[in-house]
Design an enzyme around this catalytic site. Sequence first.
Site, short mmCIF file in Angstrom:
data_model
loop_
_atom_site.label_atom_id
_atom_site.label_comp_id
_atom_site.label_asym_id
_atom_site.label_seq_id
_atom_site.Cartn_x
_atom_site.Cartn_y
_atom_site.Cartn_z
N PHE A 167 -35.56 2.34 35.92
CA PHE A 167 -35.13 3.25 36.65
C PHE A 167 -35.77 4.63 36.75
CE2 PHE A 167 -31.79 0.24 36.07
CZ PHE A 167 -31.14 -0.16 37.34
N LYS B 232 -44.14 7.45 43.54
CA LYS B 232 -43.45 6.19 43.44
C LYS B 232 -44.52 4.83 44.09
CE LYS B 232 -39.75 5.00 42.35
NZ LYS B 232 -39.38 4.89 40.98
N TYR C 249 -42.94 13.01 46.09
CA TYR C 249 -42.06 12.02 45.54
C TYR C 249 -42.77 10.67 45.90
CZ TYR C 249 -38.11 8.71 45.20
OH TYR C 249 -37.18 7.68 45.04
N SER D 116 -36.66 12.04 41.19
CA SER D 116 -36.21 11.48 42.38
C SER D 116 -35.82 12.10 43.53
CB SER D 116 -35.11 10.46 42.13
OG SER D 116 -33.91 11.28 41.79
N THR E 242 -38.56 2.37 45.94
CA THR E 242 -37.97 3.00 47.26
C THR E 242 -38.42 2.62 48.50
OG1 THR E 242 -37.73 5.35 48.34
CG2 THR E 242 -39.34 5.26 46.48
N ASP E 243 -37.69 2.70 49.70
CA ASP E 243 -38.35 2.45 50.97
C ASP E 243 -39.10 3.65 51.21
OD1 ASP E 243 -36.40 4.43 51.22
OD2 ASP E 243 -35.32 3.31 52.86
N GLU E 244 -38.96 4.71 50.71
CA GLU E 244 -39.88 5.80 51.17
C GLU E 244 -41.39 5.70 51.02
OE1 GLU E 244 -38.23 9.74 50.06
OE2 GLU E 244 -36.28 8.79 49.93
N THR F 91 -44.09 11.77 35.24
CA THR F 91 -43.13 10.62 34.72
C THR F 91 -43.43 9.48 35.71
OG1 THR F 91 -41.09 11.98 33.78
CG2 THR F 91 -40.44 9.86 35.03
P1 NAD Z 1 -31.95 10.16 38.98
O1 NAD Z 1 -32.85 11.14 39.36
O2 NAD Z 1 -30.50 10.43 39.39
O3 NAD Z 1 -32.01 9.52 37.60
C1 NAD Z 1 -33.24 9.32 37.05
C2 NAD Z 1 -33.04 9.26 35.48
O4 NAD Z 1 -34.19 9.14 34.92
C3 NAD Z 1 -32.34 10.40 34.86
O5 NAD Z 1 -31.30 10.21 34.09
C4 NAD Z 1 -33.47 11.31 33.97
O6 NAD Z 1 -32.96 11.65 32.91
C5 NAD Z 1 -34.40 10.04 33.58
N1 NAD Z 1 -35.73 10.36 33.52
C6 NAD Z 1 -36.54 11.29 34.22
N2 NAD Z 1 -37.71 11.36 33.49
C7 NAD Z 1 -37.70 10.57 32.54
C8 NAD Z 1 -38.72 10.01 31.65
N3 NAD Z 1 -39.82 10.83 31.62
N4 NAD Z 1 -38.29 9.24 30.70
C9 NAD Z 1 -37.12 8.72 30.63
N5 NAD Z 1 -36.34 9.12 31.62
C10 NAD Z 1 -36.45 9.85 32.39
O7 NAD Z 1 -32.44 9.18 40.08
P2 NAD Z 1 -31.65 7.70 40.82
O8 NAD Z 1 -31.32 8.07 42.00
O9 NAD Z 1 -30.68 7.03 39.77
O10 NAD Z 1 -32.84 6.73 41.13
C11 NAD Z 1 -33.27 5.86 40.02
C12 NAD Z 1 -34.50 5.05 40.44
O11 NAD Z 1 -34.22 4.36 41.71
C13 NAD Z 1 -35.64 6.04 40.71
O12 NAD Z 1 -36.82 5.29 40.16
C14 NAD Z 1 -35.77 6.18 42.05
O13 NAD Z 1 -37.04 6.48 42.63
C15 NAD Z 1 -35.18 4.97 42.59
N6 NAD Z 1 -34.33 4.82 43.83
C16 NAD Z 1 -33.58 5.74 44.31
C17 NAD Z 1 -32.82 5.97 45.65
C18 NAD Z 1 -31.78 6.90 45.75
O14 NAD Z 1 -31.31 6.83 46.80
N7 NAD Z 1 -31.55 7.54 44.92
C19 NAD Z 1 -33.27 4.88 46.48
C20 NAD Z 1 -34.30 3.91 46.01
C21 NAD Z 1 -34.70 4.10 45.00
P1 TYD Z 2 -31.79 13.31 49.99
O1 TYD Z 2 -30.15 13.12 49.96
O2 TYD Z 2 -32.64 14.48 49.71
O3 TYD Z 2 -32.54 11.95 50.18
P2 TYD Z 2 -34.20 11.51 50.84
O4 TYD Z 2 -34.76 12.75 51.32
O5 TYD Z 2 -34.73 10.89 49.62
O6 TYD Z 2 -33.93 10.67 52.09
O7 TYD Z 2 -31.69 13.79 52.06
C1 TYD Z 2 -31.27 12.81 52.88
C2 TYD Z 2 -31.50 13.30 54.33
O8 TYD Z 2 -30.55 14.43 54.45
C3 TYD Z 2 -32.85 13.69 54.55
O9 TYD Z 2 -33.27 13.56 55.74
C4 TYD Z 2 -32.89 15.27 54.24
C5 TYD Z 2 -31.55 15.55 54.78
N1 TYD Z 2 -30.72 16.84 53.99
C6 TYD Z 2 -30.15 17.72 54.66
O10 TYD Z 2 -30.22 17.87 55.98
N2 TYD Z 2 -29.67 18.72 53.94
C7 TYD Z 2 -29.62 19.08 52.63
O11 TYD Z 2 -28.95 19.79 51.99
C8 TYD Z 2 -30.10 17.86 51.88
C9 TYD Z 2 -29.98 17.68 50.40
C10 TYD Z 2 -30.77 16.81 52.82
#
Ligand code: NAD
Ligand code: TYD
Length: 354
Positions: free
Chosen positions: A80, A163, A159, A84, A133-135, A99
């Site tokens: 994970f 990924k 980002y 992010s 991620t889907d991104e 990272t």
């Molecule tokens: P997050 O930013 O909340 O958590 C990331 C964690 O990784 C944190 O605890 C951070 O301390 C740790 N970390 C960062 N750099 C590190 C390193 N070099 N070594 C060890 N630990 C490290 O992110 P998240 O939202 O929990 O996402 C987790 C994973 O899921 C990511 O790979 C992200 O790309 C993927 N993902 C996230 C979403 C989303 O909507 N949040 C959707 C799809 C995929």
């Molecule tokens: P975000 O939660 O940052 O996720 P991602 O960019 O990975 O999809 O943002 C979700 C959507 O919301 C994205 O289209 C950007 C928008 N957004 C705002 O309009 N206002 C905000 O303050 C933030 C953080 C995001």
Amino acid sequence: MTVLVTGGAGFIGGNFVLDWLRQLDEPIVNIDKLTYAGNLQTLSVFEGDARHHFVCGDIGDRVLLDKLLSEHQPRAIVNFAAESHVDRSIHGPGEFIQTNVVGTFALLEATRAYWLGLSDQAKYAFRFLHVSTDEVYGTLTPDDPPFSEMNRYEPNSPYSASKAASDHLVRAWHHTYGLPVLTTNCSNNYGPYHFPEKLIPLVILHALAGKPLPIYGDGQQVRDWLYVKDHCSAIRRVLEAGAVGETYNVGGWNEKTNLEVVMAICGLLDELKPRQDGVSYAQQMTYVQDRPGHDRRYAIDASKIEQALGWKPAETFETGLRKTVIWYLENQSWVQGVTSGQYRQWLETHYHGK
Ligand code: NAD
Ligand code: TYD
């Protein structure tokens, strides 16, 4: 048996560790660097629980990884750990390369060395699951079909590019070295323990604090939302039954514009914790400058994981969002714990105090 998780103090990793240890007895070794996004408070219920072994460390630290792998002999690794947040990647992409790309490379190399030393049986059963991620697929027009596993990678932000690079490394380590990998590409997650820099938790907290709710551009961008616990159940299912070398798109068939999401949060807060003046929280919505390179639409076609592995999300957007808003209302101490000076500084830099 043991599973090693990286980034398990973050939003999704933290929920994954919580759900895993609530359901299973198999121990978890959790390596997390504890960046601004990592928070051990999320896992405080496991203090003193021998099934959770936490190590503060970097996935780029090869010496540490070698030591942990040889000590704990995991049967699987779930990766994970990542930087992010898209907006942060625009302000400063360096950490994302470090990272997400260099760190994943170090982790793959450590894993390969460890895996080569396993017995034939353990080697066969071992899995490296990379959470992505889907991104990575880029952006869709309103009429495009949702992203399937066959879509071309076209990442647009630092980002998503980092990924995408890590996904390619994972793929190559399978193709070239035979490492038994699995990759999941999931849509936007929301739910408990979400750091309040992302849209949904930021809007909840800003609304309650009487602050503006920042809508980038016209607010018509579309995201496909999945409750975090459903993402965690998908990861468990892929780990259990996914075909080695395959990728699985994970999503909830919940496409919403950002305006719809913000309006839904305001509606829930109006019901659950109305403003004292009786005015809707929607009045706090404020249009701000758009994100550079902002992807217009993401949407996931989740038929492969549904058909091949029988996975389905348990929550709709409506049930998941209600749970999320209630969680934030009931967990103010967690929120206060993460809204440190560094977080306030981020808001100041990014939103210029708006
Ligand atoms: P997050 O930013 O909340 O958590 C990331 C964690 O990784 C944190 O605890 C951070 O301390 C740790 N970390 C960062 N750099 C590190 C390193 N070099 N070594 C060890 N630990 C490290 O992110 P998240 O939202 O929990 O996402 C987790 C994973 O899921 C990511 O790979 C992200 O790309 C993927 N993902 C996230 C979403 C989303 O909507 N949040 C959707 C799809 C995929
Ligand atoms: P975000 O939660 O940052 O996720 P991602 O960019 O990975 O999809 O943002 C979700 C959507 O919301 C994205 O289209 C950007 C928008 N957004 C705002 O309009 N206002 C905000 O303050 C933030 C953080 C995001």
